[in-house]
Design a protein around this motif. Structure first.
Motif, PDB file in Angstrom:
ATOM      1  N   ARG A   1       1.553  -6.649   6.277  1.00 43.58           N
ATOM      2  CA  ARG A   1       2.658  -5.787   6.719  1.00 43.58           C
ATOM      3  C   ARG A   1       2.570  -4.450   6.004  1.00 43.58           C
ATOM      4  N   VAL A   2       2.931  -3.401   6.702  1.00 47.25           N
ATOM      5  CA  VAL A   2       3.078  -2.090   6.086  1.00 47.25           C
ATOM      6  C   VAL A   2       4.556  -1.948   5.741  1.00 47.25           C
ATOM      7  N   VAL A   3       4.843  -1.869   4.437  1.00 43.05           N
ATOM      8  CA  VAL A   3       6.226  -1.788   3.970  1.00 43.05           C
ATOM      9  C   VAL A   3       6.778  -0.391   4.205  1.00 43.05           C
ATOM     10  N   ASP A   4       6.029   0.608   3.747  1.00 43.19           N
ATOM     11  CA  ASP A   4       6.396   2.005   3.959  1.00 43.19           C
ATOM     12  C   ASP A   4       5.126   2.839   3.864  1.00 43.19           C
ATOM     13  N   GLY A   5       5.279   4.141   3.705  1.00 38.39           N
ATOM     14  CA  GLY A   5       4.121   5.029   3.735  1.00 38.39           C
ATOM     15  C   GLY A   5       3.162   4.906   2.571  1.00 38.39           C
ATOM     16  N   ASP A   6       3.526   4.196   1.510  1.00 35.23           N
ATOM     17  CA  ASP A   6       2.584   4.033   0.399  1.00 35.23           C
ATOM     18  C   ASP A   6       2.575   2.615  -0.182  1.00 35.23           C
ATOM     19  N   THR A   7       3.111   1.635   0.566  1.00 40.88           N
ATOM     20  CA  THR A   7       3.135   0.259   0.078  1.00 40.88           C
ATOM     21  C   THR A   7       2.786  -0.712   1.199  1.00 40.88           C
ATOM     22  N   LEU A   8       1.890  -1.653   0.871  1.00 39.90           N
ATOM     23  CA  LEU A   8       1.447  -2.670   1.818  1.00 39.90           C
ATOM     24  C   LEU A   8       1.715  -4.051   1.249  1.00 39.90           C
ATOM     25  N   THR A   9       1.988  -5.019   2.114  1.00 37.87           N
ATOM     26  CA  THR A   9       2.002  -6.417   1.706  1.00 37.87           C
ATOM     27  C   THR A   9       0.660  -6.993   2.123  1.00 37.87           C
ATOM     28  N   VAL A  10      -0.067  -7.548   1.153  1.00 35.16           N
ATOM     29  CA  VAL A  10      -1.412  -8.064   1.431  1.00 35.16           C
ATOM     30  C   VAL A  10      -1.549  -9.507   0.954  1.00 35.16           C
ATOM     31  N   ARG A  11      -2.525 -10.189   1.549  1.00 31.86           N
ATOM     32  CA  ARG A  11      -2.944 -11.496   1.064  1.00 31.86           C
ATOM     33  C   ARG A  11      -4.363 -11.278   0.523  1.00 31.86           C
ATOM     34  N   ALA A  12      -4.486 -11.312  -0.794  1.00 29.04           N
ATOM     35  CA  ALA A  12      -5.760 -11.001  -1.443  1.00 29.04           C
ATOM     36  C   ALA A  12      -6.520 -12.273  -1.786  1.00 29.04           C
ATOM     37  N   GLN A  13      -7.827 -12.232  -1.615  1.00 26.65           N
ATOM     38  CA  GLN A  13      -8.718 -13.324  -2.004  1.00 26.65           C
ATOM     39  C   GLN A  13      -9.078 -13.112  -3.469  1.00 26.65           C
ATOM     40  N   ILE A  14      -8.382 -13.835  -4.370  1.00 22.57           N
ATOM     41  CA  ILE A  14      -8.593 -13.591  -5.791  1.00 22.57           C
ATOM     42  C   ILE A  14      -9.663 -14.481  -6.404  1.00 22.57           C
ATOM     43  N   TRP A  15     -10.022 -15.550  -5.714  1.00 26.06           N
ATOM     44  CA  TRP A  15     -11.052 -16.473  -6.198  1.00 26.06           C
ATOM     45  C   TRP A  15     -11.434 -17.341  -5.016  1.00 26.06           C
TER      46      TRP A  15
ATOM     47  N   THR B   1      -0.381 -13.429  -2.262  1.00 26.06           N
ATOM     48  CA  THR B   1       0.334 -12.467  -1.433  1.00 26.06           C
ATOM     49  C   THR B   1       1.194 -11.604  -2.343  1.00 26.06           C
ATOM     50  N   THR B   2       1.029 -10.273  -2.220  1.00 29.03           N
ATOM     51  CA  THR B   2       1.750  -9.345  -3.086  1.00 29.03           C
ATOM     52  C   THR B   2       1.885  -7.991  -2.408  1.00 29.03           C
ATOM     53  N   ASN B   3       2.808  -7.185  -2.914  1.00 28.87           N
ATOM     54  CA  ASN B   3       2.922  -5.800  -2.470  1.00 28.87           C
ATOM     55  C   ASN B   3       1.985  -4.950  -3.301  1.00 28.87           C
TER      56      ASN B   3
ATOM     57  N   TYR C   1       1.263   5.699  10.586  1.00 33.49           N
ATOM     58  CA  TYR C   1      -0.147   6.011  10.328  1.00 33.49           C
ATOM     59  C   TYR C   1      -0.850   4.813   9.682  1.00 33.49           C
ATOM     60  N   LEU C   2      -0.219   4.256   8.623  1.00 30.32           N
ATOM     61  CA  LEU C   2      -0.835   3.109   7.943  1.00 30.32           C
ATOM     62  C   LEU C   2      -0.874   1.882   8.837  1.00 30.32           C
ATOM     63  N   ALA C   3       0.206   1.625   9.565  1.00 28.32           N
ATOM     64  CA  ALA C   3       0.259   0.441  10.429  1.00 28.32           C
ATOM     65  C   ALA C   3      -0.847   0.494  11.486  1.00 28.32           C
ATOM     66  N   GLU C   4      -1.032   1.652  12.120  1.00 25.62           N
ATOM     67  CA  GLU C   4      -2.080   1.782  13.140  1.00 25.62           C
ATOM     68  C   GLU C   4      -3.474   1.642  12.536  1.00 25.62           C
TER      69      GLU C   4
ATOM     70  N   ARG D   1       4.785  -3.861 -10.294  1.00 22.46           N
ATOM     71  CA  ARG D   1       4.097  -3.822  -9.002  1.00 22.46           C
ATOM     72  C   ARG D   1       2.609  -3.635  -9.208  1.00 22.46           C
ATOM     73  N   VAL D   2       1.851  -4.073  -8.221  1.00 19.48           N
ATOM     74  CA  VAL D   2       0.410  -3.853  -8.215  1.00 19.48           C
ATOM     75  C   VAL D   2       0.155  -2.469  -7.639  1.00 19.48           C
ATOM     76  N   VAL D   3      -0.733  -1.733  -8.268  1.00 18.94           N
ATOM     77  CA  VAL D   3      -1.155  -0.419  -7.791  1.00 18.94           C
ATOM     78  C   VAL D   3      -2.661  -0.470  -7.638  1.00 18.94           C
ATOM     79  N   ALA D   4      -3.177   0.072  -6.534  1.00 18.15           N
ATOM     80  CA  ALA D   4      -4.625   0.028  -6.311  1.00 18.15           C
ATOM     81  C   ALA D   4      -5.048   1.140  -5.361  1.00 18.15           C
ATOM     82  N   ILE D   5      -6.317   1.468  -5.441  1.00 18.42           N
ATOM     83  CA  ILE D   5      -6.934   2.291  -4.403  1.00 18.42           C
ATOM     84  C   ILE D   5      -7.247   1.319  -3.283  1.00 18.42           C
ATOM     85  N   VAL D   6      -6.777   1.621  -2.085  1.00 18.95           N
ATOM     86  CA  VAL D   6      -6.967   0.725  -0.939  1.00 18.95           C
ATOM     87  C   VAL D   6      -7.873   1.428   0.066  1.00 18.95           C
ATOM     88  N   GLU D   7      -8.935   0.718   0.467  1.00 16.48           N
ATOM     89  CA  GLU D   7      -9.916   1.293   1.386  1.00 16.48           C
ATOM     90  C   GLU D   7     -10.093   0.403   2.602  1.00 16.48           C
ATOM     91  N   ASP D   8     -10.258   1.044   3.749  1.00 17.21           N
ATOM     92  CA  ASP D   8     -10.657   0.318   4.948  1.00 17.21           C
ATOM     93  C   ASP D   8     -12.067   0.765   5.295  1.00 17.21           C
TER      94      ASP D   8
END
Length: 192
Positions: free
Chosen positions: A84-98, A104-106, A134-137, A157-164
């Motif tokens: 989910r895209v929460v807002d213009g600078d925050t995403l909810t993601v399910r990360a593969q940590i291992w 699942t975190t923001n 923009y982020l959702a699309e 909160r988790v902060v990261a550089i996010v790349e597609d």
């Protein structure tokens, strides 16, 4: 540097916990007799010392937390699905940590500040909707990579550089003029 900070914190903690207490029990009978006349002054002194100790513990705790948080940065990349895209600078993601492990975190995009959906003026709210769209699309329901993963300045909160597949989402928001650079300081107004 970290080792020095840890030793300094440990030493200060030992002085506080094990060090002499300036308000101690009187051992001589004359001292006990004079204590009754000065009990009010001593209780004020004891509460002042307790407040100083509490303040020192708070400062040490903040320094300790900063030292711990500075050590917990993950270079990445970590694959994550954008739920989910929460807002213009925050995403909810399910990360593969291992292997077989997901979290699942923001995640707040590092280095940018987008307008707030509940902003103070119509212009900010419109820009916030555009940034979110923009982020959702671009990434909603897709896989991204998280790099330079850490905690925000408050550790909540988790902060990261996010790349597609086409690059850094934060850089894309900046290029589209839907966000401004952010270094962790005070945020400017979008309503000017």
């Amino acid at each position: 540097m970290m080792r020095s900070l840890h030793l300094l914190l440990a030493g200060a903690l030992l002085v506080i916990v094990l060090g002499p207490d300036p308000i101690s029990e009187p051992s001589h009978p004359l001292e006990r007799a004079s204590e009754n006349t000065h009990s009010r002054a001593l209780s004020v002194g004891a509460s002042e010392i307790s407040m100083r100790k509490a303040g020192l513990f708070t400062v040490m705790g903040a320094l300790g937390l900063a030292a711990i948080l500075s050590r917990y940065e993950l270079e990445g990349p970590v694959a994550a699905e954008v739920l989910r895209v929460v807002d213009g600078d925050t995403l909810t993601v399910r990360a593969q940590i291992w292997i077989g492990q997901e979290l699942t975190t923001n995640v707040r995009l590092s280095g940018v500040n987008a307008p707030e959906l509940g902003g103070g003026c119509a212009r900010e709210r419109e820009l916030a909707q555009a940034a979110r769209r923009y982020l959702a699309e671009r990434v909603e329901g897709r896989t991204v990579k998280l790099r330079k993963i850490g905690l925000d300045k408050f550790g909540g909160r988790v902060v990261a550089i996010v790349e597609d597949g086409t690059g850094d989402l934060g850089a894309g928001l900046l290029a589209a003029r839907l966000a401004v650079p952010y270094d962790g300081g005070r945020r400017g107004s979008w309503c000017e």
